[in-house]
Design a protein around this motif. Structure first.
Motif, mmCIF file in Angstrom:
data_model
loop_
_atom_site.group_PDB
_atom_site.id
_atom_site.type_symbol
_atom_site.label_atom_id
_atom_site.label_comp_id
_atom_site.label_asym_id
_atom_site.label_seq_id
_atom_site.Cartn_x
_atom_site.Cartn_y
_atom_site.Cartn_z
ATOM 1 N N PRO A 23 -9.829 -8.731 0.746
ATOM 2 C CA PRO A 23 -8.491 -8.103 -0.241
ATOM 3 C C PRO A 23 -7.699 -6.832 0.248
ATOM 4 O O PRO A 23 -8.572 -6.200 0.903
ATOM 5 C CB PRO A 23 -9.206 -7.939 -1.557
ATOM 6 C CG PRO A 23 -10.761 -8.061 -1.455
ATOM 7 C CD PRO A 23 -11.061 -8.359 -0.088
ATOM 8 N N PHE A 24 -6.698 -6.683 0.256
ATOM 9 C CA PHE A 24 -5.858 -5.259 0.486
ATOM 10 C C PHE A 24 -6.235 -4.573 -0.651
ATOM 11 O O PHE A 24 -5.856 -4.674 -1.678
ATOM 12 C CB PHE A 24 -4.632 -5.781 0.529
ATOM 13 C CG PHE A 24 -3.940 -6.235 1.932
ATOM 14 C CD1 PHE A 24 -3.823 -5.650 2.863
ATOM 15 C CD2 PHE A 24 -4.036 -7.738 2.041
ATOM 16 C CE1 PHE A 24 -3.342 -6.161 4.106
ATOM 17 C CE2 PHE A 24 -3.803 -8.209 3.074
ATOM 18 C CZ PHE A 24 -3.082 -7.619 4.161
ATOM 19 N N ASP A 25 -7.552 -3.525 -0.573
ATOM 20 C CA ASP A 25 -7.731 -2.698 -1.609
ATOM 21 C C ASP A 25 -8.400 -1.593 -0.849
ATOM 22 O O ASP A 25 -8.586 -1.446 0.272
ATOM 23 C CB ASP A 25 -8.662 -3.644 -2.328
ATOM 24 C CG ASP A 25 -10.236 -3.817 -1.855
ATOM 25 O OD1 ASP A 25 -10.211 -3.601 -0.542
ATOM 26 O OD2 ASP A 25 -10.986 -4.514 -2.433
ATOM 27 N N LEU A 26 -8.638 -0.589 -1.679
ATOM 28 C CA LEU A 26 -9.166 0.889 -1.215
ATOM 29 C C LEU A 26 -10.510 0.573 -0.369
ATOM 30 O O LEU A 26 -10.664 1.079 0.534
ATOM 31 C CB LEU A 26 -9.638 1.656 -2.334
ATOM 32 C CG LEU A 26 -10.295 2.960 -2.129
ATOM 33 C CD1 LEU A 26 -9.476 3.701 -1.219
ATOM 34 C CD2 LEU A 26 -10.759 3.774 -3.206
ATOM 35 N N SER A 29 -9.431 -0.874 3.101
ATOM 36 C CA SER A 29 -8.116 -0.587 3.934
ATOM 37 C C SER A 29 -8.440 -0.092 5.459
ATOM 38 O O SER A 29 -7.628 -0.064 6.092
ATOM 39 C CB SER A 29 -7.401 0.613 2.965
ATOM 40 O OG SER A 29 -8.252 1.614 2.777
ATOM 41 N N ALA A 30 -9.512 0.591 5.481
ATOM 42 C CA ALA A 30 -9.812 1.202 6.886
ATOM 43 C C ALA A 30 -10.096 0.315 7.842
ATOM 44 O O ALA A 30 -9.382 0.149 8.815
ATOM 45 C CB ALA A 30 -10.822 2.287 6.959
ATOM 46 N N PHE A 36 -5.143 -4.030 12.277
ATOM 47 C CA PHE A 36 -3.933 -4.052 12.514
ATOM 48 C C PHE A 36 -3.415 -3.400 13.748
ATOM 49 O O PHE A 36 -2.531 -3.783 14.425
ATOM 50 C CB PHE A 36 -3.183 -3.597 11.192
ATOM 51 C CG PHE A 36 -2.815 -4.786 10.078
ATOM 52 C CD1 PHE A 36 -2.294 -5.883 10.361
ATOM 53 C CD2 PHE A 36 -3.191 -4.306 8.839
ATOM 54 C CE1 PHE A 36 -2.157 -6.847 9.227
ATOM 55 C CE2 PHE A 36 -3.048 -5.369 8.023
ATOM 56 C CZ PHE A 36 -2.450 -6.507 8.124
ATOM 57 N N VAL A 37 -3.957 -2.157 13.909
ATOM 58 C CA VAL A 37 -3.876 -1.437 15.173
ATOM 59 C C VAL A 37 -3.896 -2.086 16.182
ATOM 60 O O VAL A 37 -3.132 -2.560 17.146
ATOM 61 C CB VAL A 37 -4.513 -0.037 15.337
ATOM 62 C CG1 VAL A 37 -4.535 0.475 16.393
ATOM 63 C CG2 VAL A 37 -4.044 0.745 13.945
ATOM 64 N N THR A 38 -5.135 -3.036 16.362
ATOM 65 C CA THR A 38 -5.630 -3.679 17.514
ATOM 66 C C THR A 38 -4.652 -4.773 17.652
ATOM 67 O O THR A 38 -4.096 -5.220 18.741
ATOM 68 C CB THR A 38 -7.083 -4.224 17.305
ATOM 69 O OG1 THR A 38 -7.722 -3.164 17.027
ATOM 70 C CG2 THR A 38 -7.258 -4.836 18.543
ATOM 71 N N GLY A 60 -4.432 -0.869 -1.284
ATOM 72 C CA GLY A 60 -4.126 -2.343 -0.543
ATOM 73 C C GLY A 60 -2.625 -2.576 -0.364
ATOM 74 O O GLY A 60 -2.315 -2.807 0.876
ATOM 75 N N PHE A 61 -1.763 -2.194 -1.270
ATOM 76 C CA PHE A 61 -0.242 -2.546 -0.876
ATOM 77 C C PHE A 61 0.040 -1.522 0.190
ATOM 78 O O PHE A 61 1.001 -1.774 1.027
ATOM 79 C CB PHE A 61 0.504 -2.223 -2.311
ATOM 80 C CG PHE A 61 1.897 -2.556 -2.091
ATOM 81 C CD1 PHE A 61 2.295 -4.140 -1.850
ATOM 82 C CD2 PHE A 61 2.985 -1.831 -2.050
ATOM 83 C CE1 PHE A 61 3.736 -4.301 -1.673
ATOM 84 C CE2 PHE A 61 4.288 -2.108 -2.016
ATOM 85 C CZ PHE A 61 4.762 -3.308 -1.993
#
Length: 115
Positions: A23-26, A29-30, A36-38, A60-61
């Motif tokens: 899930p996109f959450d706290l 998130s890291a 995503f960077v990769t 997450g948002f």
């Protein structure tokens, strides 16, 4: 959970395709940001299947929207596919519905054997 398990490559031609499994959450998130960077480094266009995920909280948002902003700064295009109703509604309210892709979700494609 590591960045490699939060985002996994999905087979396909053209765009770099990844699937989000958390899930996109706290809590995640890291790992998502690092994933995503990769992925952004790997291609000019990134298609992110979020059909196995949802936006849980504002962190997450911010992670979801931040991935798009990071891609744009790198001269890359990032689109999301497979968004649930809640995520679609949040993007629509934020004026970011353009981030959603209408093509078939990568989850319907066979996973890449490389990776």
């Amino acid at each position: 959970m590591s960045a490699m398990t939060a985002l996994t490559p999905v087979g396909g031609v053209g765009a770099t395709r990844v699937r989000v499994h958390v899930p996109f959450d706290l809590r995640h998130s890291a790992d998502l940001r690092q994933g995503f960077v990769t992925a952004i480094r790997e291609g000019s266009e990134l298609l992110v299947d979020i059909s196995d995920s949802t936006v849980v909280d504002q962190v997450g948002f911010a992670t979801l929207v931040g991935a798009h902003a990071r891609a744009a700064r790198a001269g890359r295009r990032l689109r999301f596919t497979g968004a649930d109703e809640r995520t679609t509604r949040l993007l629509r309210r934020a004026g970011l519905v353009r981030l959603l892709d209408d093509s078939p979700a990568p989850s319907r494609l066979r996973p890449s054997l490389a990776g």
